[in-house]
Motif scaffolding. Structure first.
Motif, short mmCIF file in Angstrom:
data_model
loop_
_atom_site.label_atom_id
_atom_site.label_comp_id
_atom_site.label_asym_id
_atom_site.label_seq_id
_atom_site.Cartn_x
_atom_site.Cartn_y
_atom_site.Cartn_z
N PHE A 12 -0.06 9.64 5.37
CA PHE A 12 -0.44 8.12 4.90
C PHE A 12 -1.67 7.98 4.28
O PHE A 12 -2.33 9.17 4.61
CB PHE A 12 -0.13 7.07 6.13
CG PHE A 12 -1.19 7.02 7.09
CD1 PHE A 12 -2.52 6.61 7.08
CD2 PHE A 12 -1.00 8.19 8.24
CE1 PHE A 12 -3.25 6.68 8.25
CE2 PHE A 12 -1.87 8.23 9.38
CZ PHE A 12 -3.06 7.53 9.13
N GLY A 13 -2.16 6.99 3.94
CA GLY A 13 -3.67 6.81 3.35
C GLY A 13 -3.86 5.48 3.09
O GLY A 13 -2.99 4.67 2.94
N PHE A 14 -5.00 5.22 2.29
CA PHE A 14 -5.47 3.97 1.67
C PHE A 14 -6.08 3.99 0.36
O PHE A 14 -6.83 5.08 0.06
CB PHE A 14 -6.52 3.31 2.60
CG PHE A 14 -6.06 3.38 4.05
CD1 PHE A 14 -5.40 2.26 4.42
CD2 PHE A 14 -6.21 4.20 4.98
CE1 PHE A 14 -4.82 1.89 5.86
CE2 PHE A 14 -5.55 4.27 6.28
CZ PHE A 14 -4.96 2.99 6.66
N VAL A 15 -5.80 3.24 -0.70
CA VAL A 15 -6.21 3.11 -1.79
C VAL A 15 -6.80 2.14 -2.00
O VAL A 15 -6.58 0.89 -1.82
CB VAL A 15 -5.15 3.16 -2.81
CG1 VAL A 15 -5.68 3.49 -4.27
CG2 VAL A 15 -4.22 4.43 -2.69
N GLU A 16 -8.25 2.01 -2.50
CA GLU A 16 -9.05 0.66 -3.03
C GLU A 16 -9.20 0.50 -4.30
O GLU A 16 -9.32 1.54 -5.12
CB GLU A 16 -10.49 1.22 -2.25
CG GLU A 16 -11.31 -0.16 -2.67
CD GLU A 16 -12.64 0.05 -1.82
OE1 GLU A 16 -13.80 -0.25 -2.39
OE2 GLU A 16 -12.76 0.58 -0.62
N PHE A 17 -8.53 -0.45 -4.76
CA PHE A 17 -8.65 -0.77 -6.32
C PHE A 17 -10.09 -1.49 -6.54
O PHE A 17 -10.67 -2.40 -5.68
CB PHE A 17 -7.60 -1.62 -6.66
CG PHE A 17 -6.22 -0.94 -6.56
CD1 PHE A 17 -5.72 -0.07 -7.74
CD2 PHE A 17 -5.52 -0.79 -5.50
CE1 PHE A 17 -4.66 0.60 -7.70
CE2 PHE A 17 -4.22 0.12 -5.15
CZ PHE A 17 -3.88 0.66 -6.63
N ALA A 18 -10.32 -1.50 -7.79
CA ALA A 18 -11.58 -2.01 -8.33
C ALA A 18 -11.36 -3.55 -8.03
O ALA A 18 -12.49 -4.21 -8.31
CB ALA A 18 -11.85 -1.62 -10.03
N ASP A 19 -10.14 -4.17 -8.41
CA ASP A 19 -10.15 -5.60 -8.41
C ASP A 19 -8.73 -5.97 -7.88
O ASP A 19 -7.78 -5.19 -7.62
CB ASP A 19 -10.09 -6.47 -9.61
CG ASP A 19 -9.09 -5.96 -10.66
OD1 ASP A 19 -7.89 -5.95 -10.35
OD2 ASP A 19 -9.46 -5.17 -11.60
#
Length: 144
Positions: free
Chosen positions: A48-55
């Motif tokens: 599993f993991g996490f994704v951070e988007f610009a908006d």
């Protein structure tokens, strides 16, 4: 955005890049964080993991579009990683705590081999009421 059900077929670096590529279809990706499996001798992620988007709009699009995306033969799962907005949390039914626990067991490690139960009791008492303290010993009489 939380991403889960990641395939074990790809090592950490390759999976990180595969997740980044899949997420870029929905907007600018600021960060992909796949925790490393510390028990693995090779560079392996934990599934599993996490994704951070610009908006936020890109994150919303990813939560809608990513689930079911195939990466290395496995269907990806995706949803918001943080708690729901406050309004949604307030509308949820409140479940009372019923465990009734009045005490908690704590583990203290790295004690001196010569440590006694009284030493541990004195140490822990500095932080509140202590019901019991016990130093566990090995067959040679040293604290574990």
């Amino acid at each position: 955005v939380f991403v889960g059900d990641l395939s074990w077929e790809l090592p950490l670096a390759e999976m990180t890049e595969a997740v980044r590529l899949a997420c870029e279809d929905y907007g600018d990706v600021a960060l992909v964080d796949l925790p490393k499996d510390k028990g693995s001798k090779k560079q392996q992620h934990r599934g599993f993991g996490f994704v951070e988007f610009a908006d936020a709009s890109a994150a919303a699009a990813a939560v809608e579009g990513l689930p079911g995306t195939d990466i290395a033969g496995r269907a990806l799962r995706a949803n918001y990683a943080s708690a729901p907005p406050k309004a949604a949390a307030d509308a949820a039914p409140k479940i009372p705590r019923t465990s009734g626990r009045r005490h908690v067991k704590l583990y203290f490690g790295n004690l001196k081999f010569s440590a006694e139960s009284e030493d541990l009791l004195d140490l822990a008492a500095a932080y509140g009421k202590v019901v019991d303290a016990k130093v566990v010993r090995d067959m040679d009489g040293k604290s574990k």
